[in-house]
Design a protein around this motif. Structure first.
Motif, PDB file in Angstrom:
ATOM      1  N   GLN A  76      10.735  18.785  15.079  1.00 55.12           N
ATOM      2  CA  GLN A  76      12.135  19.189  15.064  1.00 55.12           C
ATOM      3  C   GLN A  76      12.449  20.202  13.970  1.00 55.12           C
ATOM      4  OE1 GLN A  76      14.266  15.394  15.039  1.00 55.12           O
ATOM      5  NE2 GLN A  76      14.600  15.581  17.236  1.00 55.12           N
ATOM      6  N   ALA A  77      11.546  20.407  13.030  1.00 52.86           N
ATOM      7  CA  ALA A  77      11.749  21.427  11.996  1.00 52.86           C
ATOM      8  C   ALA A  77      10.932  22.682  12.278  1.00 52.86           C
ATOM      9  CB  ALA A  77      11.396  20.871  10.621  1.00 52.86           C
ATOM     10  N   ALA A  78      10.595  22.924  13.544  1.00 50.71           N
ATOM     11  CA  ALA A  78       9.676  24.006  13.911  1.00 50.71           C
ATOM     12  C   ALA A  78      10.140  25.371  13.411  1.00 50.71           C
ATOM     13  CB  ALA A  78       9.497  24.035  15.421  1.00 50.71           C
ATOM     14  N   ARG A  79      11.443  25.616  13.423  1.00 54.82           N
ATOM     15  CA  ARG A  79      11.935  26.933  13.036  1.00 54.82           C
ATOM     16  C   ARG A  79      11.601  27.276  11.586  1.00 54.82           C
ATOM     17  NH1 ARG A  79      18.137  28.420  14.272  1.00 54.82           N
ATOM     18  NH2 ARG A  79      17.347  28.432  16.414  1.00 54.82           N
TER      19      ARG A  79
ATOM     20  N   VAL B 249       0.848  -1.191   0.000  1.00 55.70           N
ATOM     21  CA  VAL B 249       0.000   0.000   0.000  1.00 55.70           C
ATOM     22  C   VAL B 249       0.886   1.245   0.000  1.00 55.70           C
ATOM     23  CG1 VAL B 249      -1.870  -1.180   1.208  1.00 55.70           C
ATOM     24  CG2 VAL B 249      -0.138   0.065   2.529  1.00 55.70           C
ATOM     25  N   PRO B 250       0.352   2.399  -0.418  1.00 51.37           N
ATOM     26  CA  PRO B 250       1.142   3.626  -0.428  1.00 51.37           C
ATOM     27  C   PRO B 250       1.569   4.038   0.982  1.00 51.37           C
ATOM     28  CG  PRO B 250      -0.832   3.872  -1.772  1.00 51.37           C
ATOM     29  CD  PRO B 250      -0.993   2.601  -1.007  1.00 51.37           C
ATOM     30  N   VAL B 251       2.698   4.738   1.040  1.00 49.82           N
ATOM     31  CA  VAL B 251       3.230   5.260   2.294  1.00 49.82           C
ATOM     32  C   VAL B 251       3.209   6.785   2.242  1.00 49.82           C
ATOM     33  CG1 VAL B 251       5.294   5.447   3.750  1.00 49.82           C
ATOM     34  CG2 VAL B 251       4.682   3.242   2.707  1.00 49.82           C
ATOM     35  N   VAL B 252       2.707   7.390   3.304  1.00 51.90           N
ATOM     36  CA  VAL B 252       2.747   8.840   3.484  1.00 51.90           C
ATOM     37  C   VAL B 252       3.766   9.131   4.579  1.00 51.90           C
ATOM     38  CG1 VAL B 252       1.463  10.858   4.281  1.00 51.90           C
ATOM     39  CG2 VAL B 252       0.378   9.222   2.722  1.00 51.90           C
ATOM     40  N   ALA B 253       4.646  10.089   4.341  1.00 53.73           N
ATOM     41  CA  ALA B 253       5.712  10.407   5.296  1.00 53.73           C
ATOM     42  C   ALA B 253       5.337  11.604   6.152  1.00 53.73           C
ATOM     43  CB  ALA B 253       7.013  10.698   4.551  1.00 53.73           C
ATOM     44  N   THR B 254       5.603  11.509   7.456  1.00 49.76           N
ATOM     45  CA  THR B 254       5.345  12.637   8.347  1.00 49.76           C
ATOM     46  C   THR B 254       6.407  12.696   9.436  1.00 49.76           C
ATOM     47  OG1 THR B 254       3.615  13.768   9.629  1.00 49.76           O
ATOM     48  CG2 THR B 254       3.810  11.393   9.948  1.00 49.76           C
ATOM     49  N   GLY B 255       6.793  13.926   9.777  1.00 49.84           N
ATOM     50  CA  GLY B 255       7.799  14.130  10.808  1.00 49.84           C
ATOM     51  C   GLY B 255       8.954  14.969  10.298  1.00 49.84           C
ATOM     52  N   GLY B 256       9.059  16.220  10.762  1.00 46.10           N
ATOM     53  CA  GLY B 256      10.156  17.080  10.362  1.00 46.10           C
ATOM     54  C   GLY B 256      10.036  17.631   8.959  1.00 46.10           C
ATOM     55  N   ILE B 257       8.826  17.636   8.401  1.00 48.41           N
ATOM     56  CA  ILE B 257       8.623  18.127   7.033  1.00 48.41           C
ATOM     57  C   ILE B 257       8.006  19.519   7.109  1.00 48.41           C
ATOM     58  CG2 ILE B 257       7.417  17.741   4.854  1.00 48.41           C
ATOM     59  CD1 ILE B 257       7.556  14.736   5.451  1.00 48.41           C
TER      60      ILE B 257
END
Length: 371
Positions: A328-331, A208-216
């Motif tokens: 972690q990419a909040a800035r 199945v497809p993968v969606v990436a999340t985290g630090g984007i």
């Protein structure tokens, strides 16, 4: 499969113009945010873990007034029954230093009733975190043409979700702000896989497809996730400073100033680990004299009670008025409209990737492929 083809297929299936999903951030996902993201061609979202059916119904009504495009609604899979000692008494005594408790809150929403409301709403997708839905719920979703997007933080969890019938797996890296989606609550604090390591292994193992999340939070990260094999990305912290969310100035300023190493994993807000800014309240739970936060959902209930207190969030040194989540990419998060953020992320990513046509408008009601 080439990036452009993979992205275009995902966008067509789920009614998107761009492969960007808004993260379903409970407490920070007003319908105005979801509408802005959806109208820019992405997928809007609601985090409904704290919402009774009437609130879910009202959110859906307001979203549909503003958009006929794609959206997801997210629920937490309930944790196993609480252990005998949840740590409530120790946590309660510690919270007394932050002011007086308020009145106890009402009953939490019923998970079964939430599920019924989501099925009645028939969104593009129902998403889950902290586990998998029971087979009967999955069958009913698919019968209604609703896709299931299942969050996973490990390869084992992703495979379990696929076996359970998930149409899409959302790979959550340790960089992500907010709650960790780990299925086992006792493993959530020590399961720490970065997105770059997680995504390609899930892509290789799943059908199945993968969606990436985290630090984007910018186009470079979008492009990197897609190059690793993801079909789309899910973005949370990057939207928090948008006017549609309207977070308080201290939280917004904290995000703008946060270095990658600033945010911390904490159980202070709910008893479940989540990545947040290191506010005075959050730091206090790491002091030598602090007890461990109570287990979920007891800690969440206690924090909510203290927020309702006379001196809780309103006085100096009180409980944080809201959970100040931060990836972690909040800035990299900008204070600009959510639609503009969505458009910019994809424009930047296309420049990095050299993609000419990464998606096109499809039916906003498109559900899972019957095959």
């Amino acid at each position: 499969m080439a990036v452009a083809t993979r992205v275009a297929e995902f966008c067509e299936r789920y009614g998107l113009d761009v492969p960007i999903l808004q993260a379903p951030m409970a407490g920070a996902c007003p319908p105005e945010l979801a509408v802005a993201v959806a109208e820019a061609g992405g997928m809007g979202a609601a985090g409904a873990v704290l919402d009774h059916p009437d609130r879910i119904r009202e959110w859906v009504r307001r979203f549909r007034e503003g958009s006929s495009r794609s959206y997801q609604i997210n629920l937490w899979i309930p944790d196993p029954p609480a252990v005998a000692d949840t740590g409530e008494q120790e946590a309660r005594r510690f919270l007394e230093r932050f002011g007086d408790p308020g009145e106890a809150g009402g009953s939490p929403p019923s998970f079964d009733e939430q599920c019924e409301e989501l099925l009645a709403a028939s969104p593009t997708a129902i998403s889950s975190i902290m586990g998998v839905f029971e087979p009967a719920m999955v069958e009913r979703m698919h019968a209604a043409g609703v896709a299931w997007f299942a969050c996973a933080t490990t390869l084992e969890e992703a495979l379990e979700a696929e076996r359970a019938g998930a149409d899409v797996v959302v790979a959550q890296g340790i960089e992500a702000g907010g709650h960790r989606g780990t299925f086992d609550p006792d493993a959530a604090g020590r399961t720490a896989i970065g997105l770059v390591a997680l995504v390609p292994q899930l892509v290789d193992a799943l059908t199945v497809p993968v969606v990436a999340t985290g630090g984007i939070a910018d186009g470079r990260a979008v492009a990197a996730a897609l190059a690793l094999g993801a079909s789309a990305v899910q973005v949370g912290t990057a939207y928090l400073r948008s006017p549609e969310v309207g977070i308080a100035q201290p939280w917004s300023e904290g995000l703008a100033a946060a270095a990658p190493e600033t945010s911390v994993l904490t159980r202070a807000y709910s008893g479940r680990p989540g990545r947040a800014l290191p506010t005075a309240f959050v730091r206090s739970w790491s002091a030598p004299d602090a007890p461990p936060p109570a287990r979920y959902p007891v800690q969440r209930r206690l924090v909510a009670q203290w927020r309702r207190g006379r001196t809780g969030s309103s006085g100096p040194g009180g409980v944080d008025a809201v959970n100040q989540w931060a990836g972690q990419a909040a800035r990299l998060a900008r204070a600009e409209p959510a639609g503009a953020i969505t458009t910019r992320l994809w424009q930047e990513a296309r420049q990095v990737l050299g993609v000419e046509d990464g998606g096109h408008r499809a039916s906003p009601s498109a559900g899972p492929d019957p095959a």
